[in-house]
Design a protein around this motif. Structure first.
Motif, PDB file in Angstrom:
ATOM      1  N   UNK A 398      24.180  15.460   8.786  1.00 63.63           N
ATOM      2  CA  UNK A 398      24.989  16.651   8.509  1.00 63.63           C
ATOM      3  C   UNK A 398      25.956  16.994   9.630  1.00 63.63           C
ATOM      4  N   UNK A 399      26.195  16.066  10.553  1.00 64.98           N
ATOM      5  CA  UNK A 399      27.161  16.327  11.622  1.00 64.98           C
ATOM      6  C   UNK A 399      28.598  16.209  11.141  1.00 64.98           C
ATOM      7  N   UNK A 400      28.784  15.674   9.932  1.00 74.72           N
ATOM      8  CA  UNK A 400      30.134  15.452   9.430  1.00 74.72           C
ATOM      9  C   UNK A 400      30.594  16.551   8.477  1.00 74.72           C
ATOM     10  N   UNK A 401      29.826  17.636   8.369  1.00 75.67           N
ATOM     11  CA  UNK A 401      30.223  18.700   7.464  1.00 75.67           C
ATOM     12  C   UNK A 401      29.859  20.049   8.068  1.00 75.67           C
ATOM     13  N   UNK A 402      30.439  21.115   7.545  1.00 74.72           N
ATOM     14  CA  UNK A 402      30.013  22.462   7.895  1.00 74.72           C
ATOM     15  C   UNK A 402      28.723  22.744   7.142  1.00 74.72           C
ATOM     16  N   UNK A 403      27.639  22.948   7.886  1.00 74.46           N
ATOM     17  CA  UNK A 403      26.323  23.064   7.259  1.00 74.46           C
ATOM     18  C   UNK A 403      25.967  24.530   7.102  1.00 74.46           C
ATOM     19  N   UNK A 404      25.866  25.000   5.858  1.00 76.84           N
ATOM     20  CA  UNK A 404      25.672  26.415   5.586  1.00 76.84           C
ATOM     21  C   UNK A 404      24.387  26.589   4.787  1.00 76.84           C
ATOM     22  N   UNK A 405      23.245  26.449   5.456  1.00 82.61           N
ATOM     23  CA  UNK A 405      21.987  26.558   4.751  1.00 82.61           C
ATOM     24  C   UNK A 405      21.447  27.992   4.723  1.00 82.61           C
ATOM     25  N   UNK A 406      22.168  28.963   5.276  1.00 84.72           N
ATOM     26  CA  UNK A 406      21.720  30.351   5.290  1.00 84.72           C
ATOM     27  C   UNK A 406      22.572  31.240   4.378  1.00 84.72           C
ATOM     28  N   UNK A 407      23.415  30.632   3.556  1.00 86.78           N
ATOM     29  CA  UNK A 407      24.236  31.424   2.652  1.00 86.78           C
ATOM     30  C   UNK A 407      24.782  30.581   1.523  1.00 86.78           C
ATOM     31  N   UNK A 408      25.535  31.204   0.612  1.00 81.19           N
ATOM     32  CA  UNK A 408      26.081  30.541  -0.559  1.00 81.19           C
ATOM     33  C   UNK A 408      27.593  30.363  -0.451  1.00 81.19           C
ATOM     34  N   UNK A 409      28.080  29.253  -1.002  1.00 84.96           N
ATOM     35  CA  UNK A 409      29.499  29.096  -1.356  1.00 84.96           C
ATOM     36  C   UNK A 409      30.490  29.266  -0.204  1.00 84.96           C
ATOM     37  N   UNK A 410      30.091  28.947   1.014  1.00 76.89           N
ATOM     38  CA  UNK A 410      31.007  29.094   2.141  1.00 76.89           C
ATOM     39  C   UNK A 410      31.488  27.755   2.685  1.00 76.89           C
ATOM     40  N   UNK A 411      31.036  26.673   2.101  1.00 78.64           N
ATOM     41  CA  UNK A 411      31.357  25.351   2.634  1.00 78.64           C
ATOM     42  C   UNK A 411      32.509  24.750   1.842  1.00 78.64           C
ATOM     43  N   UNK A 412      33.509  24.282   2.521  1.00 80.12           N
ATOM     44  CA  UNK A 412      34.658  23.675   1.851  1.00 80.12           C
ATOM     45  C   UNK A 412      34.793  22.200   2.158  1.00 80.12           C
ATOM     46  N   UNK A 413      34.098  21.720   3.187  1.00 79.68           N
ATOM     47  CA  UNK A 413      34.250  20.337   3.619  1.00 79.68           C
ATOM     48  C   UNK A 413      33.140  19.467   3.062  1.00 79.68           C
ATOM     49  N   UNK A 414      33.495  18.333   2.453  1.00 75.36           N
ATOM     50  CA  UNK A 414      32.511  17.361   1.994  1.00 75.36           C
ATOM     51  C   UNK A 414      32.156  16.419   3.132  1.00 75.36           C
ATOM     52  N   UNK A 415      30.853  16.107   3.263  1.00 70.68           N
ATOM     53  CA  UNK A 415      30.436  15.138   4.273  1.00 70.68           C
ATOM     54  C   UNK A 415      30.912  13.740   3.908  1.00 70.68           C
TER      55      UNK A 415
END
Length: 606
Positions: A398-415
């Motif tokens: 998961x170093x290649x993406x913005x990892x948002x495991x504490x919330x919903x729908x905030x990630x825009x970058x695909x790993x």
């Protein structure tokens, strides 16, 4: 279903692959070993029938000693003169007898001779590979047969037209494997192991075998049970001639329950025996192709009457349902690694051992973590009664993406941004599902873990659903969460103690990882230093007290919506010492009776 009814009967025609007199095979390296590895003989390695869902009586096992070589990746051929390797153990493993590292700059070559039995004259000869990691190019008698990319699914080739005259023939493989140097799915493999990442695995790591078939033969089938309508729908993949008839028969302990003809049939099961962990009832399935009253092809398999679903309970939270009854699913994270065989268990007995121990510990589920097992592992789960959550092996971490495991729908970058990598992931995940969707034990598909290579989540959920609409989808275990992804399960991870820090009111909420209580047991360690757990203790009693404390916390979290939990983990793996068993399986760290009582408390509730 009688547990060994036809799987071992099929062994009668196995051709044993003996080690040549000049073979000097022995395990390599100085790491710990299992007792099965210590007693392994190269002339009797994994001789069991490898495909329990599509059994034919005639087959030849090609496991044993092969010649091998490691060359530059762009080499067009090899004499395979480096020595001998024990198939089906990966070249990096101790039990391969080689123990060498392979990178993306290398090619691994295999070669061996074989004979086609006289009795197979007039038949088509199919060459099978249980799994080869990662890109396999296959030649028979010097003729290119075909290639396959993907390390986790079986594949095969009809080699009949490639066989030269005479009785002796040769198989040659060229294998390329970039592991973590590229976008290929590789699970926990890494070229330079550390922490949660383990020794890379290259080449053949499941059984190689061949079988004779009629030109018209059953390629596969799909069985879907419906306990609400008391039916099993069976679809058979076969190209019938005009006068051929496909016959499908369902049996219970040898007695015919229902029999119909056709490639698409619905079998009635009026007096159902439901499959569950406490009562793993299986039905035998026979499929025949009949021409002029003569059976020209016949395969045997099995199925079960069971249903996995979810419903909103009286407390407002969703519960997991098995056969329309609520069931809290609780089990260990199972990496499926071995100190001597790496990806490959040293024997079928060893493969079964972990499942038996998990049952004895009181678990009703196993999460198979970013690895896919040989078909026999799922058969053991089916007949022993063990639910399975099946992960897809990840590509990147998961170093290649913005990892948002504490919330919903905030990630825009695909790993995974590489188009070829995305296409390959879809192909491999499709192969994994198609190869294993007939096993009743599998109740949840898990395409992504902790945002490792996560991409186009809704598309992957839709793909999974299109391939299998009978199971639940845990769309992002501990990863990036989306409200509109279409998945069934919302899965949190937290170490070491169980905590609910995010809740999804529209899905089943589960704790997909917690625990990680470490205890290094002297004499049973992979390495002398850098052993770790998420927390670490020095005695059985300390570990058991911490385990029980976390278990009690789990029972209270049911009131807040948790419907399942996964404890990390079943065994130690390399430097991770947070297993309930040591890596060599020689020590069960905790008292099994006390562990069973604690785990049954979690499943039944306070």
């Amino acid at each position: 279903m009688k547990s060994n009814k036809f799987f071992f009967a099929a062994m009668l025609t196995v051709a044993m692959v003996a080690c040549k007199p000049d073979c000097q095979w022995k395990p390599v390296g100085d790491h710990i070993m299992t007792e099965w590895g210590e007693n392994l003989s190269p002339d009797n390695v994994h001789q069991e029938y490898p495909r329990p869902q599509l059994v034919r009586d005639e087959w030849v096992n090609l496991n044993g000693m092969w010649n091998y070589a490691i060359t530059a990746a762009d080499a067009e051929d090899s004499e395979c003169a480096d020595g001998q390797i024990l198939v089906p153990f990966a070249v990096e493993s101790s039990l391969s007898g080689v123990g060498r590292k392979v990178t993306g700059d290398d090619a691994l070559w295999y070669e061996r001779e074989f004979k086609v039995p006289f009795a197979w004259n007039g038949k088509r000869v199919i060459l099978h590979f249980g799994a080869v990691d990662w890109h396999a190019m296959v030649y028979v008698d010097g003729s290119f047969v075909g290639e396959h990319k993907g390390g986790y699914a079986p594949f095969c080739f009809d080699i009949t037209d490639h066989l030269s005259k005479g009785r002796k023939h040769s198989i040659k493989l060229k294998v390329l494997d970039s592991t973590d140097q590229s976008w290929q799915p590789r699970g926990k493999q890494i070229l330079n192991p550390y922490g949660v990442w383990y020794t890379a695995v290259t080449g053949i790591w499941q059984t190689v075998w061949m079988e004779p078939v009629d030109p018209v033969h059953v390629r596969s089938y799909l069985a879907k049970s419906d306990i609400d309508s008391k039916k099993i729908d069976v679809s058979v993949d076969v190209d019938l001639a005009e006068s051929d008839v496909c016959k499908v028969t369902l049996l219970d302990e040898g007695k015919v329950v229902c029999e119909k003809t056709g490639k698409e049939v619905s079998l009635d099961v009026p007096e159902m025996k439901l499959w569950s962990p406490d009562s793993p009832s299986l039905y035998d399935l026979e499929i025949s192709v009949v021409r002029g009253g003569k059976v020209i092809d016949k395969v045997k398999g099995y199925t079960a009457m069971r249903k996995i679903s979810y419903e909103r309970a009286e407390n407002g939270h969703f519960s997991l349902m098995l056969n329309n009854e609520p069931l809290y699913q609780f089990g260990p994270l199972d990496q499926g690694w071995w100190p001597d065989g790496l990806y490959t268990a040293p024997s079928d007995e060893a493969l079964m051992f972990d499942i038996v121990k998990a049952k004895e510990m009181g678990f009703n589920m196993i999460r198979k973590h970013v690895k896919v097992e040989p078909a026999r592992w799922y058969w053991h789960c089916d007949r022993l009664g063990m639910l399975v959550w099946q992960d897809m092996p990840n590509t990147y971490d998961n170093s290649k993406t913005s990892w948002n495991y504490r919330g919903f729908d905030k990630v825009t970058e695909d790993a995974m941004t590489d188009a070829e990598g995305q296409e390959n992931f879809c192909n491999e995940w499709s192969e994994v599902i198609k190869a294993n969707r007939n096993f009743p034990c599998i109740v949840v598909w898990v395409p992504f873990n902790e945002a490792w290579g996560q991409f186009r989540t809704k598309d992957i959920v839709d793909l999974t659903r299109s391939l299998d609409d009978t199971r639940l989808i845990n769309y992002a275990s501990g990863g990036n969460y989306f409200t509109d992804c279409g998945g069934d399960i919302h899965d949190l991870h937290n170490y070491p103690d169980p905590i609910m820090y995010l809740y999804d009111p529209d899905r089943v909420n589960v704790l997909g990882e917690y625990g990680g209580i470490g205890w290094p047991v002297e004499g049973h360690l992979w390495q002398t230093d850098q052993n770790w757990g998420y927390v670490q203790y020095k005695s059985e009693e300390e570990v058991l007290q911490a385990y029980e404390k976390y278990a009690i916390m789990l029972t209270y979290l049911v009131d807040y919506g948790f419907a399942a939990a996964v404890y990390t983990q079943l065994t130690d793996v390399e430097g991770e010492v947070n297993g309930l068993m040591t890596y060599d399986r020689k020590v069960v760290k905790l008292d099994v009776e006390r562990l069973n009582a604690i785990n049954r408390m979690v499943i039944k509730g306070r």
